[in-house]
Design a protein around this motif. Structure first.
Motif, PDB file in Angstrom:
ATOM      1  N   ARG A  58     -10.017 -14.923  -8.459  1.00 37.20           N
ATOM      2  CA  ARG A  58      -8.790 -15.539  -8.015  1.00 37.20           C
ATOM      3  C   ARG A  58      -7.582 -15.201  -8.924  1.00 37.20           C
ATOM      4  O   ARG A  58      -6.618 -14.872  -8.496  1.00 37.20           O
ATOM      5  CB  ARG A  58      -9.013 -17.087  -8.390  1.00 37.20           C
ATOM      6  CG  ARG A  58      -9.723 -18.042  -7.256  1.00 37.20           C
ATOM      7  CD  ARG A  58      -9.522 -19.195  -7.174  1.00 37.20           C
ATOM      8  NE  ARG A  58     -10.066 -19.838  -8.482  1.00 37.20           N
ATOM      9  CZ  ARG A  58     -11.340 -20.315  -8.383  1.00 37.20           C
ATOM     10  NH1 ARG A  58     -12.292 -20.315  -7.486  1.00 37.20           N
ATOM     11  NH2 ARG A  58     -11.852 -20.899  -9.729  1.00 37.20           N
ATOM     12  N   LEU A  59      -8.016 -14.963 -10.420  1.00 41.80           N
ATOM     13  CA  LEU A  59      -7.227 -14.443 -11.387  1.00 41.80           C
ATOM     14  C   LEU A  59      -6.705 -13.007 -10.821  1.00 41.80           C
ATOM     15  O   LEU A  59      -5.328 -12.933 -10.760  1.00 41.80           O
ATOM     16  CB  LEU A  59      -7.535 -14.584 -12.534  1.00 41.80           C
ATOM     17  CG  LEU A  59      -6.543 -13.887 -13.685  1.00 41.80           C
ATOM     18  CD1 LEU A  59      -5.293 -14.949 -13.782  1.00 41.80           C
ATOM     19  CD2 LEU A  59      -7.259 -13.801 -15.210  1.00 41.80           C
ATOM     20  N   GLN A  60      -7.434 -12.234 -10.354  1.00 35.44           N
ATOM     21  CA  GLN A  60      -7.243 -10.812 -10.141  1.00 35.44           C
ATOM     22  C   GLN A  60      -6.528 -10.818  -8.631  1.00 35.44           C
ATOM     23  O   GLN A  60      -5.420 -10.002  -8.679  1.00 35.44           O
ATOM     24  CB  GLN A  60      -8.332  -9.838  -9.853  1.00 35.44           C
ATOM     25  CG  GLN A  60      -9.393  -9.639 -11.270  1.00 35.44           C
ATOM     26  CD  GLN A  60     -10.529  -9.101 -10.860  1.00 35.44           C
ATOM     27  OE1 GLN A  60     -10.928  -8.782  -9.828  1.00 35.44           O
ATOM     28  NE2 GLN A  60     -11.065  -8.568 -12.203  1.00 35.44           N
ATOM     29  N   GLY A  61      -6.713 -11.923  -7.824  1.00 37.44           N
ATOM     30  CA  GLY A  61      -5.913 -11.856  -6.546  1.00 37.44           C
ATOM     31  C   GLY A  61      -4.510 -12.101  -6.855  1.00 37.44           C
ATOM     32  O   GLY A  61      -3.604 -11.495  -6.225  1.00 37.44           O
ATOM     33  N   LYS A  62      -4.235 -13.328  -7.671  1.00 44.01           N
ATOM     34  CA  LYS A  62      -2.929 -13.463  -7.878  1.00 44.01           C
ATOM     35  C   LYS A  62      -2.053 -12.618  -8.490  1.00 44.01           C
ATOM     36  O   LYS A  62      -0.858 -12.395  -8.363  1.00 44.01           O
ATOM     37  CB  LYS A  62      -3.024 -14.905  -8.864  1.00 44.01           C
ATOM     38  CG  LYS A  62      -3.444 -16.169  -8.422  1.00 44.01           C
ATOM     39  CD  LYS A  62      -3.739 -17.237  -9.186  1.00 44.01           C
ATOM     40  CE  LYS A  62      -3.986 -18.558  -8.599  1.00 44.01           C
ATOM     41  NZ  LYS A  62      -4.052 -19.598  -9.520  1.00 44.01           N
TER      42      LYS A  62
ATOM     43  N   GLN B 272       2.126  -8.366  -7.906  1.00 39.78           N
ATOM     44  CA  GLN B 272       2.488  -6.973  -8.199  1.00 39.78           C
ATOM     45  C   GLN B 272       2.927  -6.265  -6.852  1.00 39.78           C
ATOM     46  O   GLN B 272       3.437  -5.186  -6.971  1.00 39.78           O
ATOM     47  CB  GLN B 272       1.545  -6.025  -9.182  1.00 39.78           C
ATOM     48  CG  GLN B 272       1.210  -6.515 -10.437  1.00 39.78           C
ATOM     49  CD  GLN B 272       0.028  -6.068 -11.102  1.00 39.78           C
ATOM     50  OE1 GLN B 272      -0.482  -5.003 -10.383  1.00 39.78           O
ATOM     51  NE2 GLN B 272      -0.187  -6.406 -12.493  1.00 39.78           N
ATOM     52  N   HIS B 273       2.193  -6.557  -5.786  1.00 36.73           N
ATOM     53  CA  HIS B 273       2.418  -6.169  -4.393  1.00 36.73           C
ATOM     54  C   HIS B 273       2.830  -7.115  -3.489  1.00 36.73           C
ATOM     55  O   HIS B 273       2.160  -7.032  -2.360  1.00 36.73           O
ATOM     56  CB  HIS B 273       1.027  -5.379  -4.051  1.00 36.73           C
ATOM     57  CG  HIS B 273       0.560  -4.222  -5.156  1.00 36.73           C
ATOM     58  ND1 HIS B 273      -0.076  -4.871  -6.235  1.00 36.73           N
ATOM     59  CD2 HIS B 273       0.813  -2.888  -5.384  1.00 36.73           C
ATOM     60  CE1 HIS B 273      -0.563  -3.758  -6.974  1.00 36.73           C
ATOM     61  NE2 HIS B 273      -0.121  -2.720  -6.462  1.00 36.73           N
ATOM     62  N   ARG B 274       3.522  -8.166  -3.701  1.00 41.47           N
ATOM     63  CA  ARG B 274       4.069  -9.085  -2.806  1.00 41.47           C
ATOM     64  C   ARG B 274       4.470  -8.302  -1.451  1.00 41.47           C
ATOM     65  O   ARG B 274       4.185  -8.868  -0.536  1.00 41.47           O
ATOM     66  CB  ARG B 274       5.179  -9.978  -3.415  1.00 41.47           C
ATOM     67  CG  ARG B 274       5.339 -11.343  -2.827  1.00 41.47           C
ATOM     68  CD  ARG B 274       6.180 -12.014  -3.536  1.00 41.47           C
ATOM     69  NE  ARG B 274       6.665 -13.281  -2.585  1.00 41.47           N
ATOM     70  CZ  ARG B 274       7.769 -13.514  -1.701  1.00 41.47           C
ATOM     71  NH1 ARG B 274       8.453 -12.362  -1.823  1.00 41.47           N
ATOM     72  NH2 ARG B 274       7.715 -14.504  -1.262  1.00 41.47           N
ATOM     73  N   GLU B 275       5.535  -7.693  -1.539  1.00 39.18           N
ATOM     74  CA  GLU B 275       6.118  -7.067  -0.325  1.00 39.18           C
ATOM     75  C   GLU B 275       5.216  -6.242   0.558  1.00 39.18           C
ATOM     76  O   GLU B 275       5.097  -6.408   1.850  1.00 39.18           O
ATOM     77  CB  GLU B 275       7.174  -6.190  -0.759  1.00 39.18           C
ATOM     78  CG  GLU B 275       8.317  -6.839  -1.531  1.00 39.18           C
ATOM     79  CD  GLU B 275       9.586  -5.733  -1.729  1.00 39.18           C
ATOM     80  OE1 GLU B 275       9.403  -4.426  -1.331  1.00 39.18           O
ATOM     81  OE2 GLU B 275      10.503  -6.179  -2.399  1.00 39.18           O
ATOM     82  N   GLN B 276       4.183  -5.630   0.126  1.00 46.30           N
ATOM     83  CA  GLN B 276       3.283  -4.884   0.630  1.00 46.30           C
ATOM     84  C   GLN B 276       2.121  -5.874   1.477  1.00 46.30           C
ATOM     85  O   GLN B 276       1.701  -5.617   2.417  1.00 46.30           O
ATOM     86  CB  GLN B 276       2.288  -3.856  -0.124  1.00 46.30           C
ATOM     87  CG  GLN B 276       3.130  -2.519  -0.348  1.00 46.30           C
ATOM     88  CD  GLN B 276       3.720  -3.060  -1.969  1.00 46.30           C
ATOM     89  OE1 GLN B 276       4.249  -4.217  -2.193  1.00 46.30           O
ATOM     90  NE2 GLN B 276       4.126  -1.946  -2.951  1.00 46.30           N
ATOM     91  N   VAL B 277       1.739  -6.931   0.645  1.00 47.13           N
ATOM     92  CA  VAL B 277       0.888  -8.041   1.224  1.00 47.13           C
ATOM     93  C   VAL B 277       1.488  -8.542   2.492  1.00 47.13           C
ATOM     94  O   VAL B 277       1.107  -8.946   3.491  1.00 47.13           O
ATOM     95  CB  VAL B 277       0.674  -8.805  -0.109  1.00 47.13           C
ATOM     96  CG1 VAL B 277      -0.234 -10.016   0.679  1.00 47.13           C
ATOM     97  CG2 VAL B 277      -0.339  -8.179  -1.049  1.00 47.13           C
ATOM     98  N   LEU B 278       2.759  -9.092   2.174  1.00 46.17           N
ATOM     99  CA  LEU B 278       3.617  -9.668   3.347  1.00 46.17           C
ATOM    100  C   LEU B 278       3.622  -8.907   4.562  1.00 46.17           C
ATOM    101  O   LEU B 278       3.635  -9.345   5.567  1.00 46.17           O
ATOM    102  CB  LEU B 278       4.889 -10.263   2.926  1.00 46.17           C
ATOM    103  CG  LEU B 278       4.784 -11.370   1.742  1.00 46.17           C
ATOM    104  CD1 LEU B 278       6.070 -11.600   1.288  1.00 46.17           C
ATOM    105  CD2 LEU B 278       4.067 -12.510   2.278  1.00 46.17           C
ATOM    106  N   ALA B 279       3.991  -7.572   4.229  1.00 47.68           N
ATOM    107  CA  ALA B 279       4.067  -6.758   5.414  1.00 47.68           C
ATOM    108  C   ALA B 279       2.863  -6.351   6.260  1.00 47.68           C
ATOM    109  O   ALA B 279       2.601  -6.303   7.446  1.00 47.68           O
ATOM    110  CB  ALA B 279       4.749  -5.201   5.017  1.00 47.68           C
ATOM    111  N   ARG B 280       1.784  -6.399   5.693  1.00 54.37           N
ATOM    112  CA  ARG B 280       0.308  -6.272   5.926  1.00 54.37           C
ATOM    113  C   ARG B 280      -0.070  -7.482   6.904  1.00 54.37           C
ATOM    114  O   ARG B 280      -0.522  -7.349   8.011  1.00 54.37           O
ATOM    115  CB  ARG B 280      -0.725  -5.700   5.106  1.00 54.37           C
ATOM    116  CG  ARG B 280      -0.538  -4.555   4.477  1.00 54.37           C
ATOM    117  CD  ARG B 280      -2.059  -4.210   4.013  1.00 54.37           C
ATOM    118  NE  ARG B 280      -2.299  -4.907   2.684  1.00 54.37           N
ATOM    119  CZ  ARG B 280      -1.792  -4.522   1.605  1.00 54.37           C
ATOM    120  NH1 ARG B 280      -1.053  -3.595   1.274  1.00 54.37           N
ATOM    121  NH2 ARG B 280      -1.954  -5.413   0.412  1.00 54.37           N
TER     122      ARG B 280
END
Length: 371
Positions: A292-296, A301-309
Motif C-alpha cells: 500500500r505504501l509503495q502504491g501511494k 509520482q505518476h498521478r497524471e499517467q495513472v489517471l490517463a490509463r
C-alpha cells in the motif's frame, strides 16, 4: 573441571594416558581414541549442528561451556590428543602461538630425554617436527618383540568398535561416524570407512571399479554378511528404490496431483501450500502494508499517467460494451407508452407516470393532518 562432566558417548572414545608433561598440570591425560586430524588433534562429529569438531574443543564445550569468540584452546599438558577438561585452558590466539613457540624452543634446547638418554647427533632424530630418542625407540622395539608390549592389530581394533544387534543381526559401529552416518576408523594414519575395512578384513579385497552396498540399508552396519560388492550404478539404483516413499512425513500420499519436483526431489503439494499459508499469515500484513505504501508513492509520482490509463481503460470498456436495449415496462409492470412516460429534463432517463401519480397521492395523504 573433571572428566565426570563429559557425557558417556564422548567418554567411551577416550582412554587414560600418561601423566601430564608439565609442572603446572596435575593428573593423567585423557587421550582421544577416535578419528584424528592430520595435525594430531582428535576429530569428532557433532550430530546437532552436523559439523566435525576438534575433540578437545568439543570436550571443553561439553564440560565448561561455549568458547568465547576470538579465543582458542591451549593444551597445558602439551598432549594434542588430550581431552581432559582440566588440562585445557582458554587463551587468546596470540598467547597460544607464543606458548607453542616456547615449547618448541624448550624441546630444541633439551639435552636429555625423559629416561635420561642424551639427545646428541647420534641418538636423536626428528619426527613430526620434534626430536625423538633412538635409545627409547630401541627399548620399545625389544619390549614389543619380547611380548611385554602388545600392539593391537587392525582386526582387533576393528572388533572392539562394533556392537551386535540381536534383532537385525547388524554390527553397529560404536566409534566415530562421518556426516553421512558411515563409521570411520584410522588405519596407518589414514581415515577409512569402517564397512569397507570390515569387508577387506573378513572377506577380501574390494574389486576395482566396484563399491560396497549395505543390504540391510543401515549405514552404521559393518557386518560382512550384510555387505555386497556392486557397481556404482547398481548401488545408486538400490538407494533410490529404498528411499522411494509412497507418503510424505505428514502422511499425504504422493499421487500425481499431489506431487511436484523441486531440485530433483519430490515434494508434497498439500504440505507446501500449508507452509505457504503459514508464512503468508505470519508476515502477510507487513507485505500488504508495504505494498500500500509503495502504491501511494507511485500514485503521487505518476498521478497524471495513472489517471490517463484509467480514462483509456474506461473508454475501451464503453466501446466494447453492447448497446443497451430500453425497457418496455417499469419495475411495477406499467408499460412505457407515450401517455405514461415522463422524460426528465436533465437527461436522467424515463419515469413511469402512473407510478409517479401513485407516489404523489400517498405522499399527500401522509401529510394531511388527522382530525
Amino acid at each position: 573441571m573433571t572428566t565426570d562432566e563429559l557425557p558417556e558417548w564422548f567418554a567411551k572414545r577416550t582412554t587414560p594416558g600418561q601423566p601430564a608433561d608439565a609442572t603446572d598440570v596435575t593428573g593423567h591425560c585423557l587421550e582421544w581414541t577416535g578419528a584424528k586430524h592430520p595435525a594430531g588433534y582428535g576429530n569428532v562429529y557433532n550430530r546437532e549442528d552436523r559439523r566435525t569438531w576438534l575433540a578437545h574443543r568439543m570436550a571443553y564445550t561439553l564440560a565448561v561451556g561455549a568458547i568465547p569468540a576470538g579465543l582458542t584452546i591451549d593444551h597445558r599438558c602439551h598432549n594434542l590428543l588430550c581431552v581432559n577438561p582440566a588440562h585445557l585452558q582458554v587463551v587468546a590466539r596470540g598467547e597460544n602461538t607464543r606458548r607453542a613457540q616456547t615449547r618448541r624452543s624448550v624441546n630444541r634446547s633439551k639435552t636429555h630425554c625423559k629416561r635420561g638418554h642424551e639427545l646428541n647427533e647420534v641418538n636423536a632424530y626428528v619426527l613430526n617436527g620434534q626430536r625423538r630418542c633412538r635409545a627409547c625407540r630401541r627399548l620399545r622395539h625389544h619390549a614389543v618383540k619380547a611380548g611385554r608390549i602388545v600392539n593391537r592389530t587392525a582386526r582387533e581394533r576393528f572388533d572392539s568398535k562394533w556392537k551386535a544387534d540381536g534383532q537385525t543381526g547388524c554390527w553397529l559401529w560404536t566409534g566415530t561416524k562421518d556426516c553421512s552416518g558411515y563409521g570411520m576408523v584410522t588405519v596407518a594414519g589414514h581415515n577409512r570407512r569402517a564397512h569397507r575395512l570390515g569387508y577387506e578384513l573378513y572377506v577380501g579385497e574390494i574389486p576395482e571399479g566396484l563399491t560396497i552396498d549395505h543390504v540391510c540399508s543401515n549405514r552404521a552396519c559393518v557386518n560382512p554378511d550384510h555387505l555386497e560388492t556392486v557397481t556404482r550404478a547398481e548401488n545408486t539404483r538400490r538407494a533410490v528404490a529404498a528411499n522411494r516413499r509412497t507418503h510424505c512425513k505428514k502422511g499425504h500420499e504422493f499421487t500425481p496431483e499431489n506431487t511436484f519436483m523441486d531440485s530433483g526431489k519430490r515434494r508434497c503439494a498439500i504440505c507446501t501450500r500449508a507452509r505457504d499459508r503459514e508464512r503468508y499469515a505470519k508476515d502477510g500484513e507487513k507485505r500488504r502494508a508495504l505494498a500500500r505504501l509503495q502504491g501511494k508513492r507511485y500514485y503521487a509520482q505518476h498521478r497524471e499517467q495513472v489517471l490517463a490509463r484509467q480514462l483509456e481503460r474506461r473508454i475501451a470498456e464503453n466501446e466494447n460494451r453492447p448497446a443497451r436495449v430500453p425497457a418496455s415496462h417499469c419495475k411495477r409492470g406499467h408499460e412505457f407508452t407515450p401517455e405514461n412516460t415522463i422524460h426528465r429534463s436533465d437527461g436522467g432517463g424515463r419515469r413511469c407516470r402512473e407510478c409517479r401519480t401513485t407516489y404523489n397521492s400517498a405522499y399527500a395523504a401522509a401529510r394531511k393532518p388527522r382530525k
